[in-house]
Design a protein around this motif. Structure first.
Motif, short mmCIF file in Angstrom:
data_model
loop_
_atom_site.label_atom_id
_atom_site.label_comp_id
_atom_site.label_asym_id
_atom_site.label_seq_id
_atom_site.Cartn_x
_atom_site.Cartn_y
_atom_site.Cartn_z
N LEU A 55 51.77 27.61 -2.72
CA LEU A 55 52.75 27.70 -3.80
C LEU A 55 52.57 26.56 -4.80
CD1 LEU A 55 55.95 28.72 -1.80
CD2 LEU A 55 54.54 30.18 -3.26
N ILE A 56 52.29 25.36 -4.30
CA ILE A 56 52.08 24.21 -5.18
C ILE A 56 50.83 24.40 -6.02
CG2 ILE A 56 51.50 21.74 -5.22
CD1 ILE A 56 53.36 21.39 -2.83
N ALA A 57 49.75 24.91 -5.39
CA ALA A 57 48.51 25.15 -6.12
C ALA A 57 48.71 26.19 -7.22
CB ALA A 57 47.41 25.59 -5.16
N LEU A 58 49.43 27.27 -6.91
CA LEU A 58 49.68 28.30 -7.92
C LEU A 58 50.55 27.77 -9.05
CD1 LEU A 58 50.35 31.37 -5.57
CD2 LEU A 58 48.35 31.02 -7.04
N LEU A 59 51.51 26.93 -8.71
CA LEU A 59 52.39 26.36 -9.72
C LEU A 59 51.63 25.42 -10.64
CD1 LEU A 59 55.32 26.06 -10.77
CD2 LEU A 59 55.60 24.17 -9.15
N ARG A 60 50.70 24.66 -10.09
CA ARG A 60 49.96 23.67 -10.88
C ARG A 60 48.85 24.31 -11.71
NH1 ARG A 60 47.36 19.65 -7.34
NH2 ARG A 60 46.85 18.69 -9.34
N TYR A 61 48.13 25.26 -11.12
CA TYR A 61 46.92 25.76 -11.77
C TYR A 61 47.06 27.16 -12.36
CZ TYR A 61 44.50 21.80 -9.68
OH TYR A 61 44.12 20.54 -9.32
N GLY A 62 48.05 27.93 -11.90
CA GLY A 62 48.25 29.27 -12.45
C GLY A 62 47.01 30.14 -12.32
N ARG A 63 46.52 30.66 -13.45
CA ARG A 63 45.35 31.53 -13.42
C ARG A 63 44.07 30.79 -13.08
NH1 ARG A 63 46.25 35.30 -18.85
NH2 ARG A 63 48.23 36.29 -18.16
N GLY A 64 44.10 29.49 -13.15
CA GLY A 64 42.92 28.69 -12.82
C GLY A 64 42.85 28.26 -11.37
N THR A 65 43.68 28.89 -10.51
CA THR A 65 43.72 28.48 -9.10
C THR A 65 42.38 28.70 -8.41
OG1 THR A 65 46.09 28.99 -8.99
CG2 THR A 65 44.90 28.80 -6.90
N LEU A 66 41.76 29.86 -8.61
CA LEU A 66 40.47 30.15 -7.97
C LEU A 66 39.41 29.16 -8.44
CD1 LEU A 66 40.30 34.06 -7.99
CD2 LEU A 66 40.78 32.53 -6.06
N ALA A 67 39.43 28.82 -9.72
CA ALA A 67 38.47 27.84 -10.23
C ALA A 67 38.69 26.48 -9.59
CB ALA A 67 38.60 27.73 -11.75
N ALA A 68 39.95 26.13 -9.33
CA ALA A 68 40.25 24.86 -8.67
C ALA A 68 39.67 24.83 -7.26
CB ALA A 68 41.76 24.64 -8.62
N TYR A 69 39.72 25.96 -6.56
CA TYR A 69 39.13 26.02 -5.22
C TYR A 69 37.61 25.93 -5.29
CZ TYR A 69 43.50 27.14 -2.84
OH TYR A 69 44.76 27.06 -2.31
N ARG A 70 37.01 26.59 -6.26
CA ARG A 70 35.55 26.55 -6.37
C ARG A 70 35.04 25.14 -6.67
NH1 ARG A 70 36.14 31.73 -8.96
NH2 ARG A 70 36.25 30.71 -11.00
N ARG A 71 35.81 24.38 -7.43
CA ARG A 71 35.39 23.01 -7.74
C ARG A 71 35.32 22.14 -6.49
NH1 ARG A 71 38.66 23.75 -12.41
NH2 ARG A 71 40.46 22.81 -11.37
N CYS A 72 36.11 22.44 -5.49
CA CYS A 72 36.13 21.62 -4.28
C CYS A 72 34.84 21.75 -3.48
CB CYS A 72 37.32 22.00 -3.40
SG CYS A 72 38.93 21.66 -4.17
N GLY A 73 34.24 22.93 -3.47
CA GLY A 73 32.97 23.13 -2.79
C GLY A 73 33.03 22.85 -1.30
N TRP A 74 31.84 22.49 -0.75
CA TRP A 74 31.75 22.21 0.67
C TRP A 74 32.53 20.97 1.07
CZ3 TRP A 74 30.17 25.76 3.91
CH2 TRP A 74 29.32 26.76 3.46
N THR A 75 32.65 20.02 0.14
CA THR A 75 33.44 18.83 0.42
C THR A 75 34.89 19.21 0.71
OG1 THR A 75 32.03 17.52 -1.04
CG2 THR A 75 34.16 16.58 -0.45
N GLY A 76 35.42 20.17 -0.04
CA GLY A 76 36.78 20.62 0.18
C GLY A 76 36.97 21.25 1.55
N ILE A 77 35.96 21.98 2.01
CA ILE A 77 36.04 22.58 3.34
C ILE A 77 36.09 21.49 4.40
CG2 ILE A 77 34.81 24.00 5.03
CD1 ILE A 77 33.75 25.65 2.69
N ALA A 78 35.25 20.46 4.22
CA ALA A 78 35.26 19.34 5.17
C ALA A 78 36.61 18.63 5.15
CB ALA A 78 34.14 18.36 4.82
N VAL A 79 37.19 18.46 3.96
CA VAL A 79 38.51 17.83 3.84
C VAL A 79 39.56 18.64 4.60
CG1 VAL A 79 40.38 17.36 2.21
CG2 VAL A 79 38.07 16.58 1.70
N ALA A 80 39.52 19.96 4.46
CA ALA A 80 40.49 20.82 5.15
C ALA A 80 40.36 20.70 6.66
CB ALA A 80 40.31 22.27 4.71
N LEU A 81 39.12 20.70 7.16
CA LEU A 81 38.91 20.59 8.60
C LEU A 81 39.35 19.22 9.13
CD1 LEU A 81 35.44 22.37 8.93
CD2 LEU A 81 37.71 23.28 9.49
N LEU A 82 39.03 18.18 8.36
CA LEU A 82 39.44 16.84 8.78
C LEU A 82 40.96 16.72 8.82
CD1 LEU A 82 36.88 14.64 6.82
CD2 LEU A 82 37.19 14.66 9.30
#
Length: 314
Positions: A55-82
């Motif tokens: 909900l916070i991500a949708l509120l902050r990024y709106g239509r750009g939410t998917l782009a925000a996830y793509r920018r995180c890349g593999w580093t973002g996946i590692a962050v989520a697992l950690l």
């Protein structure tokens, strides 16, 4: 222009990280108040916090939410697992030992983060930061001194896992400057909730929590955790990971004070001195660095070339 954008880069980092630490202060207390089995509290925390992060991500990024996830890349996946390991370590640590033990061990994350930043990012930390970390660690040790012998090795091990993975998380975020990793925490919630849910369903008689327990869980997992952690996760965009870890000590002190107040625990004099030492160190360091920032800004402004307006002489 927003009020936040008028602040300096460092001031924004201090505001976001400090605010996140204060919001997260009741975390350990509410885990104790909810009083749910291991798998159940982890399941609710995972799924509800994942929903809150989305909900916070949708509120902050709106239509750009998917782009925000793509920018995180593999580093973002590692962050989520950690952060999934951090969540499990923190929650299970509070299940098996006293909150003071968990918070004291979690306070070691600045030292771990400082070493990681020095080794991986080649960041050189000023002596005042090392001194502040040592003083704060001393203060936290004094707060939990009367708790030190009461915790189990299992709970302490989980707390150490939380501190280590949290430090690695913040250091990893520093390798992608300018990229907001907080949206990836949705996947942390899915991972933790799914695995814990399987253990919950495999239990003897899985039941829903009582109304008062459910209210505490919703407050903690759907509101406090997503809001607080989102702010904390953005801290490494503005501050070195060791500085972020240092500000997390605010959560330790305030969280301990809340536990004393709500649960009616009587703090020992040495614990009170420890709390004053931590808050005093953080305040003194913040004020000193604020003066340094103002002094450096004045020097830069004085060094700028002065442009003379000659239009009035023509």
């Amino acid at each position: 222009m927003s009020r936040l954008s008028t602040l300096s880069h460092r001031q924004q980092g201090l505001l976001l990280t400090g605010g996140g630490a204060i919001i997260m202060a009741p975390d350990a207390l509410l885990i104790k108040v909810a009083d749910l089995p291991d798998a159940e509290i982890l399941m609710w925390r995972g799924f509800l916090s994942g929903l809150g992060f989305l909900l916070i991500a949708l509120l902050r990024y709106g239509r750009g939410t998917l782009a925000a996830y793509r920018r995180c890349g593999w580093t973002g996946i590692a962050v989520a697992l950690l952060f999934s390991l951090t969540t499990c370590g923190f929650v299970l640590g509070n299940q098996y030992t006293k909150a003071g033990n968990v918070l004291m061990i979690l306070a070691s994350s600045p030292l771990i983060a400082a070493v990681l930043s020095w080794v991986i990012l080649k960041e050189r930390l000023p002596r005042r930061t090392w001194l502040a970390i040592c003083l704060c660690m001393l203060g936290i040790a004094m707060i939990a001194l009367d708790d030190a012998g009461a915790g189990s090795w299992v709970g302490n091990a989980f707390a150490l896992m939380a501190a280590t993975t949290l430090a690695i998380n913040f250091t990893l975020c520093r390798t992608r400057p300018g990229v907001d990793m907080s949206p990836m925490l949705v996947f942390n919630g899915i991972v933790v909730g799914s695995i814990a849910g399987l253990f919950w369903l495999a239990g003897s008689e899985p039941t829903l929590p009582a109304t008062n327990q459910l209210a505490v869980v919703i407050l903690l997992c759907l509101i406090i955790v997503p809001c607080g952690v989102t702010l904390l996760q953005r801290g490494p965009l503005y501050l070195p990971s060791a500085e972020v870890g240092l500000l997390l000590l605010l959560e330790v002190v305030v969280g301990t004070l809340l536990a004393w107040w709500i649960l009616g625990e009587q703090p020992a004099p040495v614990a009170m001195v420890g709390g004053v030492l931590v808050l005093g160190t953080l305040s003194a360091k913040g004020l000193y660095e604020r003066r340094l920032e103002l002094r450096q800004r004045a020097v830069l402004e004085a060094a700028l070339p002065v442009t003379v307006d000659r239009s009035s002489t023509l």
